[in-house]
Scaffold this motif. Structure first.
Motif, PDB file in Angstrom:
ATOM      1  N   GLY A 190      -8.947  13.266  10.309  1.00 12.26           N
ATOM      2  CA  GLY A 190      -9.524  12.117  10.460  1.00 12.26           C
ATOM      3  C   GLY A 190      -9.433  11.125   9.421  1.00 12.26           C
ATOM      4  O   GLY A 190      -9.214   9.941   9.371  1.00 12.26           O
ATOM      5  N   ARG A 191      -9.365  11.559   8.102  1.00 12.55           N
ATOM      6  CA  ARG A 191      -9.258  10.767   6.879  1.00 12.55           C
ATOM      7  C   ARG A 191      -7.892  10.199   7.080  1.00 12.55           C
ATOM      8  O   ARG A 191      -7.807   8.872   6.702  1.00 12.55           O
ATOM      9  N   GLU A 192      -6.722  10.663   7.727  1.00  6.71           N
ATOM     10  CA  GLU A 192      -5.553  10.218   7.704  1.00  6.71           C
ATOM     11  C   GLU A 192      -5.213   9.052   8.606  1.00  6.71           C
ATOM     12  O   GLU A 192      -4.527   8.004   8.648  1.00  6.71           O
ATOM     13  N   THR A 193      -6.432   9.083   9.656  1.00  7.25           N
ATOM     14  CA  THR A 193      -6.415   7.706  10.497  1.00  7.25           C
ATOM     15  C   THR A 193      -7.372   6.880  10.135  1.00  7.25           C
ATOM     16  O   THR A 193      -7.638   5.800  10.660  1.00  7.25           O
ATOM     17  N   GLY A 194      -7.720   6.981   8.888  1.00 13.05           N
ATOM     18  CA  GLY A 194      -8.618   5.936   8.222  1.00 13.05           C
ATOM     19  C   GLY A 194     -10.384   6.087   8.676  1.00 13.05           C
ATOM     20  O   GLY A 194     -11.067   5.070   8.552  1.00 13.05           O
ATOM     21  N   GLY A 195     -10.635   7.161   9.036  1.00  7.60           N
ATOM     22  CA  GLY A 195     -11.785   7.403   9.566  1.00  7.60           C
ATOM     23  C   GLY A 195     -12.397   6.859  10.781  1.00  7.60           C
ATOM     24  O   GLY A 195     -13.498   6.645  11.072  1.00  7.60           O
ATOM     25  N   ARG A 196     -11.379   6.469  11.666  1.00  2.57           N
ATOM     26  CA  ARG A 196     -11.550   6.100  13.150  1.00  2.57           C
ATOM     27  C   ARG A 196     -11.993   6.920  14.029  1.00  2.57           C
ATOM     28  O   ARG A 196     -12.380   6.253  15.158  1.00  2.57           O
ATOM     29  N   ILE A 200     -16.265  14.099  14.573  1.00  2.83           N
ATOM     30  CA  ILE A 200     -15.773  15.172  13.982  1.00  2.83           C
ATOM     31  C   ILE A 200     -16.793  16.519  13.971  1.00  2.83           C
ATOM     32  O   ILE A 200     -17.947  15.920  13.403  1.00  2.83           O
ATOM     33  N   THR A 201     -16.447  17.473  14.379  1.00  3.59           N
ATOM     34  CA  THR A 201     -17.458  18.642  14.298  1.00  3.59           C
ATOM     35  C   THR A 201     -16.813  19.790  13.573  1.00  3.59           C
ATOM     36  O   THR A 201     -15.807  20.272  13.754  1.00  3.59           O
ATOM     37  N   GLY A 202     -17.436  20.160  12.196  1.00  2.00           N
ATOM     38  CA  GLY A 202     -17.037  21.365  11.712  1.00  2.00           C
ATOM     39  C   GLY A 202     -17.753  22.699  11.955  1.00  2.00           C
ATOM     40  O   GLY A 202     -18.986  22.516  11.811  1.00  2.00           O
ATOM     41  N   SER A 218     -15.781  15.837   4.793  1.00  2.00           N
ATOM     42  CA  SER A 218     -16.749  14.916   4.580  1.00  2.00           C
ATOM     43  C   SER A 218     -17.423  13.747   5.485  1.00  2.00           C
ATOM     44  O   SER A 218     -16.402  13.648   6.599  1.00  2.00           O
ATOM     45  N   ALA A 219     -18.165  13.221   5.250  1.00  2.00           N
ATOM     46  CA  ALA A 219     -18.968  12.196   6.113  1.00  2.00           C
ATOM     47  C   ALA A 219     -17.983  10.958   6.229  1.00  2.00           C
ATOM     48  O   ALA A 219     -18.058  10.221   7.166  1.00  2.00           O
ATOM     49  N   ASN A 220     -16.922  10.751   5.585  1.00  2.00           N
ATOM     50  CA  ASN A 220     -16.253   9.703   5.367  1.00  2.00           C
ATOM     51  C   ASN A 220     -14.946   9.643   6.444  1.00  2.00           C
ATOM     52  O   ASN A 220     -14.372   8.935   6.506  1.00  2.00           O
ATOM     53  N   ASP A 221     -14.733  11.201   6.840  1.00  2.00           N
ATOM     54  CA  ASP A 221     -13.768  11.312   7.728  1.00  2.00           C
ATOM     55  C   ASP A 221     -13.679  10.871   8.976  1.00  2.00           C
ATOM     56  O   ASP A 221     -12.916  10.789   9.687  1.00  2.00           O
ATOM     57  N   PRO A 242     -24.740  20.743   2.915  1.00  2.00           N
ATOM     58  CA  PRO A 242     -24.770  19.423   3.452  1.00  2.00           C
ATOM     59  C   PRO A 242     -23.451  18.552   3.317  1.00  2.00           C
ATOM     60  O   PRO A 242     -23.499  18.209   2.166  1.00  2.00           O
ATOM     61  N   ILE A 243     -22.433  18.341   3.858  1.00  2.00           N
ATOM     62  CA  ILE A 243     -21.504  17.675   3.795  1.00  2.00           C
ATOM     63  C   ILE A 243     -21.007  16.490   5.062  1.00  2.00           C
ATOM     64  O   ILE A 243     -20.056  15.772   4.709  1.00  2.00           O
ATOM     65  N   GLY A 244     -21.789  16.469   6.004  1.00  2.00           N
ATOM     66  CA  GLY A 244     -21.671  15.668   6.998  1.00  2.00           C
ATOM     67  C   GLY A 244     -22.633  14.582   7.261  1.00  2.00           C
ATOM     68  O   GLY A 244     -23.417  14.630   6.248  1.00  2.00           O
ATOM     69  N   HIS A 245     -22.576  13.761   8.239  1.00  5.27           N
ATOM     70  CA  HIS A 245     -23.674  12.749   8.520  1.00  5.27           C
ATOM     71  C   HIS A 245     -25.008  13.808   8.817  1.00  5.27           C
ATOM     72  O   HIS A 245     -26.033  13.411   8.492  1.00  5.27           O
ATOM     73  N   VAL A 246     -24.896  14.759   9.601  1.00  2.00           N
ATOM     74  CA  VAL A 246     -25.614  15.612  10.002  1.00  2.00           C
ATOM     75  C   VAL A 246     -24.936  17.098   9.914  1.00  2.00           C
ATOM     76  O   VAL A 246     -24.077  17.362  10.174  1.00  2.00           O
ATOM     77  N   ASP A 247     -25.997  17.770   9.349  1.00  3.74           N
ATOM     78  CA  ASP A 247     -25.850  19.498   9.131  1.00  3.74           C
ATOM     79  C   ASP A 247     -26.778  20.187   9.708  1.00  3.74           C
ATOM     80  O   ASP A 247     -28.083  20.124   9.447  1.00  3.74           O
ATOM     81  N   PHE A 248     -26.431  20.894  10.721  1.00  4.88           N
ATOM     82  CA  PHE A 248     -27.388  22.094  11.653  1.00  4.88           C
ATOM     83  C   PHE A 248     -27.025  23.206  10.597  1.00  4.88           C
ATOM     84  O   PHE A 248     -26.135  23.788  10.248  1.00  4.88           O
TER      85      PHE A 248
END
Length: 328
Positions: A190-196, A200-202, A218-221, A242-248
């Motif tokens: 995702g980072r390689e695409t500029g976060g576009r 993303i689900t981790g 990370s949330a920037n990806d 917690p490393i995303g926008h939302v962490d379950f």
């Protein structure tokens, strides 16, 4: 008596989840289960095989891209970066959402979560499901595989850019899903695409060697990054922070109902995600602190775990309580 009980709870919390910003302590040599349940002795201070990583960096086509659609749900079609005919002559439909699934350590194209998550999406809607096989590095020792993750991810990102250029497939119609080490792979993609990319689900991102890595998910990806933590204890396979926008943090994120091994806890992440696509019945409460996550005292907003909504939004930490057996 009350003081005694409080001390027990505090000790449990300290052992369960690492405090944000705190580096978990691990000895140099640890025994670690791969995603197939096999035990390996891992030397965390071993030198990575830089030649193997350099080989992948020079040639991202060492990643294999396998397409499944409702027209070919069983047998895949191989897509090749920089080979337009491999895309044009396939069943890839740029008007449908594109789901990318990436496996973890010592796994390959047929390893979970690939089959289960693929089937969940194809049973629900018309989508392009692309399974990425990066077994050339995934089957190396853990340290080499972990150090190779950024190169694998960048290669996937370049492939998605190629796909966009050749077919017009939009980044806001792409959902990247990665399990364990694969979660950090999709972060780098995702980072390689500029976060576009839209989502993303981790799925229980790997923790060993990743707590302080700038290359981790990370949330920037992506536009929306969701993380599901199921084996976040010490010791455990997941990162636990917690490393995303939302962490379950299902059931607190450490021990899952019906599980007696770390592998079972770890696998529960992709199991819960797959069932969220087909059933959509898992909801969590927002937690203000990690203490609330652990003690199940979250009382704030409700958010659905997982699902296939490309426009999903949200922020914060959530605890969702589940059952011990399918559909949980």
């Amino acid at each position: 008596m009350k003081v005694f009980l409080i001390l027990i709870v505090t000790a449990h919390i300290a052992l369960a989840l690492p405090v944000e910003g705190q580096r978990p302590e691990h000895s140099r040599f640890i025994e670690m289960l791969d995603d197939q349940g096999n035990m390996h002795l891992v030397d965390l201070e071993a030198k990575p095989d830089l030649k193997a990583i350099e080989k992948l960096t020079r040639n991202p086509n060492n990643n294999v891209y396998l397409l499944y659609t409702r027209r070919n749900q069983i047998f895949s079609q191989t897509l090749v970066m920089n080979d337009e005919n491999s895309i044009i002559n396939s069943n890839f439909n740029p008007n449908d959402p594109t789901i990318v699934i990436v496996h973890g350590w010592i796994s390959s194209r047929d390893s979970e979560p690939n089959p289960t998550v693929r089937s969940a999406f194809l049973s629900t809607s018309d989508v392009n499901v692309i399974t990425v096989c990066w077994r050339d590095l995934a089957f190396r020792d853990y340290v080499t595989a972990a150090h190779g993750v950024p190169a694998v991810g960048r290669g996937i990102g370049q492939f998605l850019i190629f796909l966009n250029r050749v077919t017009g497939a939009r980044f806001d119609q792409m959902h990247l899903i990665g399990f364990s080490l694969g979660a950090h792979v999709v972060g780098n993609a995702g980072r390689e695409t500029g976060g576009r990319v839209a989502r993303i689900t981790g799925l229980d991102p790997a923790g060993l060697l990743w707590h302080y890595s700038s290359e981790r998910l990370s949330a920037n990806d992506g536009v929306y990054v969701e993380v599901i933590h199921t084996d976040a204890g010490v010791p455990g396979s997941g990162i636990g922070l917690p490393i995303g926008h939302v962490d379950f943090f299902p059931n607190g994120g450490v021990m899952q109902p019906g599980c007696i091994t770390n592998l079972c806890n770890h696998d529960r992440a992709w199991q819960l995600f797959a069932v969220s696509v087909t059933h959509g019945h898992l909801f969590g409460r927002r937690c203000l602190t990690m203490l609330q996550v652990t003690t199940d005292l979250c009382t704030s907003d409700i958010l659905q775990l997982g699902n296939d909504n490309l426009r999903k939004t949200g922020s914060g930490m959530y605890r969702v309580n589940t059952g011990s057996r399918y559909p949980f």
